[in-house]
Design an enzyme around this catalytic site. Structure first.
Site, short mmCIF file in Angstrom:
data_model
loop_
_atom_site.label_atom_id
_atom_site.label_comp_id
_atom_site.label_asym_id
_atom_site.label_seq_id
_atom_site.Cartn_x
_atom_site.Cartn_y
_atom_site.Cartn_z
N TYR A 168 0.86 -1.17 0.00
CA TYR A 168 0.00 0.00 0.00
C TYR A 168 0.91 1.23 0.00
O TYR A 168 1.66 1.46 0.96
CB TYR A 168 -0.92 0.01 1.22
CG TYR A 168 -2.06 -0.98 1.15
CD1 TYR A 168 -3.31 -0.59 0.67
CD2 TYR A 168 -1.88 -2.31 1.53
CE1 TYR A 168 -4.35 -1.50 0.59
CE2 TYR A 168 -2.91 -3.23 1.45
CZ TYR A 168 -4.15 -2.82 0.98
OH TYR A 168 -5.18 -3.71 0.90
N HIS A 185 -3.95 -2.99 -8.09
CA HIS A 185 -5.17 -3.67 -7.68
C HIS A 185 -6.30 -2.70 -7.36
O HIS A 185 -7.42 -2.87 -7.81
CB HIS A 185 -4.90 -4.54 -6.45
CG HIS A 185 -6.02 -5.46 -6.11
ND1 HIS A 185 -7.03 -5.13 -5.24
CD2 HIS A 185 -6.29 -6.72 -6.53
CE1 HIS A 185 -7.88 -6.14 -5.15
NE2 HIS A 185 -7.45 -7.11 -5.91
N HIS A 186 -6.04 -1.67 -6.55
CA HIS A 186 -7.04 -0.64 -6.34
C HIS A 186 -6.38 0.67 -5.95
O HIS A 186 -5.24 0.69 -5.48
CB HIS A 186 -8.13 -1.07 -5.34
CG HIS A 186 -7.74 -0.99 -3.90
ND1 HIS A 186 -7.48 -2.11 -3.13
CD2 HIS A 186 -7.60 0.06 -3.05
CE1 HIS A 186 -7.19 -1.75 -1.90
NE2 HIS A 186 -7.25 -0.44 -1.82
N HIS A 204 -2.83 0.34 -4.06
CA HIS A 204 -2.57 -1.03 -3.61
C HIS A 204 -1.99 -1.81 -4.78
O HIS A 204 -2.62 -1.97 -5.83
CB HIS A 204 -3.88 -1.68 -3.15
CG HIS A 204 -3.76 -3.15 -2.84
ND1 HIS A 204 -4.84 -4.00 -2.83
CD2 HIS A 204 -2.69 -3.91 -2.54
CE1 HIS A 204 -4.44 -5.22 -2.54
NE2 HIS A 204 -3.14 -5.19 -2.36
N HIS A 243 -17.49 -1.44 3.44
CA HIS A 243 -16.16 -1.52 4.06
C HIS A 243 -16.19 -2.34 5.34
O HIS A 243 -16.97 -2.07 6.25
CB HIS A 243 -15.63 -0.12 4.38
CG HIS A 243 -14.27 -0.12 5.02
ND1 HIS A 243 -13.12 -0.37 4.32
CD2 HIS A 243 -13.90 0.08 6.31
CE1 HIS A 243 -12.09 -0.32 5.13
NE2 HIS A 243 -12.52 -0.05 6.36
N HIS A 247 -12.98 -4.97 7.61
CA HIS A 247 -11.59 -5.42 7.58
C HIS A 247 -11.54 -6.89 7.21
O HIS A 247 -12.44 -7.40 6.54
CB HIS A 247 -10.91 -5.10 8.90
CG HIS A 247 -10.63 -3.63 9.08
ND1 HIS A 247 -10.20 -3.07 10.25
CD2 HIS A 247 -10.76 -2.59 8.21
CE1 HIS A 247 -10.05 -1.76 10.10
NE2 HIS A 247 -10.39 -1.46 8.88
N MET A 302 -14.57 -3.30 11.31
CA MET A 302 -15.48 -2.21 10.98
C MET A 302 -16.69 -2.77 10.26
O MET A 302 -16.65 -3.89 9.73
CB MET A 302 -14.80 -1.17 10.09
CG MET A 302 -13.68 -0.40 10.75
SD MET A 302 -13.02 0.87 9.64
CE MET A 302 -11.86 1.70 10.72
#
Length: 646
Positions: A231, A263-264, A334, A413, A415, A488
């Protein structure tokens, strides 16, 4: 050899016929010519609007098109080098076992195409119900192309149901001839995994204004680290005294050659209260990064592999610049580099298209779900533990305008433990519309998703965001929080017109959680907890986690009063009492629309009683007043040895 005898039953004959039919419907690819499509069918080759690289080396590409009217998806698999065949599959989490497979293989002489599946050990079986229809197989100057289609749902227990949300694809190139499918095992192949959104909105692309301008937030020609996951963070500063504009569209900018590694990408706006931001370009988890980078959390743009450009509705735009906004942005990229490619430079990022011609409405972003707090926790060794965050009618009645707001996109979202997320709109105690749902959610594939249909939220509506978690590999409880090993449950909804409500989330009332700790400790022979002397994390860690402890906690979360966070954009609560609030009741749940293959089956199926699985206090068995006092009564019953599991 005798195939039949006088003792062979009719069921056996039918089974043998089905097996033989499955073998016969496997198509020889070499002489095969695709049948002409009926006049009402779409032209899949002319409208292959979605595409994604499958493997990091770029040897396999997938393109596809969706027909919602026919409930079908058309897929084209492209291989630079065919070798002895291809495998493409879909499974719940990307496992090679229990997967729905499409196979192209050769035995050294002829090529074959078929619908197959893998069992729990990875062994490949030819499906008795062939639901993948081969449309075309051809060689091109760029390589080999295989075009086929399949309904969203086939009602075949071995086939994956294609739904809105994340689809985990597995793929492989067959390096050797396959002389017998019975000897093929997917678990022994060198398979890859790719996550995509197969079902995309079919709405037309809005046109951009003539005065649109571009702002590129790009990584500064970094060298991608030689490790599987990276990241990378980079700080960006807007031009000084930039007036208010509207972002009307954004798109990914991916450096050529890195399409399968990037990837993102996300762009965050920093807090308006941040006066200065040190220049930084480095690992997002580095101890050397500026502390102020932690205050850059407001999502402006998000892209994930396979996503197209993101367009705002024609009458709304996201504010950029102007009074009350931040001058600083944070870029996060990422990189997924499983082949450990070294020396690769990258300048990927996001291109923001903005216009000085302001649209009618400012778009806004609101957080729904659970507050980031350790009072919401998941026990260890759970397969599908659920937590729900609430945006209550009291909050929407307080903060929303009379005509409400219109949600047009959302970003789910969690984790690492998150497995599914669902946000649903409640009106008058009835589920009326799903805002967003992903039954195969992965934290490794997050993007802002345009809704196929905008959802209007009116004052007095409730919004429930439910997350499902899996902690089978964990021996300690997982508490809510910001850490990657904490959890989360959030849905960042994009809506207009922008209002002051920035956060509408909840958590269980802490006093009721203390009743839980006292109950569990006494139930297991303890003396109760010294709740004022220990943290919530320590109390959770001291719980003897067995089935009873986990199910009682689940019951507590689903019945006890909540504390609401109905926050303005200044982070201050709207006026009112937000503690010990009643959980919204849902009297009628939405029923899914049947797929075409289900219509005949539903007519012959009868309903039956469902055995409840619950403990202690449930609102279905008690009035609200009884539910509120239930936990006090349970503790009293526990002391008198009268606790009973319901």
């Amino acid at each position: 050899m005798r195939l039949l005898n006088k003792d062979l039953r009719l069921q056996d004959v039918a089974l043998m016929y089905a097996t033989l039919l499955a073998v016969l419907v496997v198509l020889l690819v070499a002489p095969y010519q695709a049948p002409s499509a009926p006049p009402s069918a779409p032209s899949p080759r002319a409208a292959m609007s979605h595409h994604v690289p499958l493997d990091p080396a770029g040897r396999l590409q997938l393109a596809w098109n969706v027909s919602y009217s026919r409930q079908e998806v058309y897929l084209e698999l492209r291989a630079k080098e065919l070798r002895h065949g291809l495998l493409l599959g879909m499974s719940d989490r990307g496992e090679p076992t229990d997967a729905d497979l499409i196979l192209l293989w050769d035995d050294g002489h002829k090529s074959y195409f078929g619908d197959a599946w893998s069992d729990a050990q990875g062994r490949v079986m030819l499906d008795s119900q062939q639901d993948y229809q081969l449309l075309e197989a051809r060689n091109t100057p760029e390589g080999f192309c295989l075009l086929f289609k399949r309904p969203f749902n086939t009602c075949d227990p071995h086939d994956y149901v294609i739904e809105e949300g994340t689809v985990h694809l597995i793929y492989a190139i067959l390096e050797q001839p396959v002389y017998s499918l019975q000897k093929l095992n997917v678990s022994r192949l060198q398979t890859g995994l790719q996550r995509i959104l197969l079902l995309r909105p079919d709405t037309p692309t809005p046109s951009l204004p003539r005065d649109v301008r571009a702002l590129e937030v790009l990584a500064p020609n970094i060298v991608i680290p030689t490790q599987e996951t990276t990241y990378w963070c980079y700080t960006y500063q807007l031009p000084p005294r930039m007036p208010k504009n509207h972002i009307v569209m954004y798109e990914a900018v991916v450096s050529a050659g890195n399409e399968a590694i990037v990837h993102h990408i996300e762009v965050f706006e920093c807090s308006p209260r941040t006066d200065a931001m040190p220049q930084y370009s480095g690992l997002c988890d580095s101890k050397m990064k500026p502390h102020s980078l932690n205050y850059c959390r407001h999502v402006l743009a998000a892209w994930a592999l396979g996503a197209e450009a993101f367009y705002y509705p024609p009458d709304a735009g996201l504010p950029l610049g102007g009074e009350g906004s931040s001058r600083f942005l944070r870029l996060e990229v990422h990189y997924h580099n499983p082949l450990l490619i070294s020396g690769r430079h990258d300048s990927s990022g996001i291109r923001l298209w903005y216009s000085p011609s302001l649209r009618r409405f400012d778009a806004g972003i609101m957080e729904l779900g659970l507050v980031y707090t350790p009072v919401m926790a998941i026990p260890p060794r759970q397969t599908d533990f659920q937590l729900t965050g609430y945006c209550t009618a009291k909050c929407t009645r307080t903060a929303l305008p009379p005509r409400g707001i219109h949600i047009f996109a959302s970003q789910l979202h969690t984790h690492l433990a998150g497995r599914a997320v669902r946000t649903v709109l409640i009106r008058g105690g009835r589920e009326v519309e799903i805002v967003q749902e992903d039954k195969h959610y992965s934290t490794h594939y997050q993007t802002i998703r345009i809704l196929r249909k905008m959802v209007t939220v009116l004052p007095g509506d409730d919004l429930l965001t439910k997350c499902t978690y899996n902690t089978e590999d964990r021996t300690k409880p997982t508490v809510g929080g910001f850490g990657i090993m904490e959890e989360m449950c959030v849905n960042y909804v994009h809506y207009y017109p922008r209002i002051q409500l920035e956060l509408c989330k909840s958590h269980v009332d802490p006093s009721f959680l203390q009743k839980y700790f006292s109950l569990i400790n006494r139930y297991h022979g303890g003396e109760g907890c010294s709740c004022s002397l220990t943290s919530v994390e320590e109390e959770f860690s001291s719980v003897p986690w067995d089935t009873f402890s986990g199910e009682v906690l689940s019951s507590l979360y689903s019945t006890s009063p909540i504390t609401m966070h109905c926050n303005q954009s200044t982070a201050e609560l709207f006026p009112g009492n937000w503690e010990r609030q009643k959980i919204p009741e849902v009297s009628v749940e939405l029923q899914p629309h049947p797929y075409p293959c289900e219509l005949g089956r539903l007519a012959t199926q009868g309903g039956g009683p469902t055995e409840p699985s619950c403990y202690l206090c449930t609102q279905r068995e008690h009035s609200w007043e009884e539910t509120v006092s239930c936990w006090d009564r349970v503790v009293e019953q526990l002391l008198s040895k009268d606790v009973q599991r319901v």
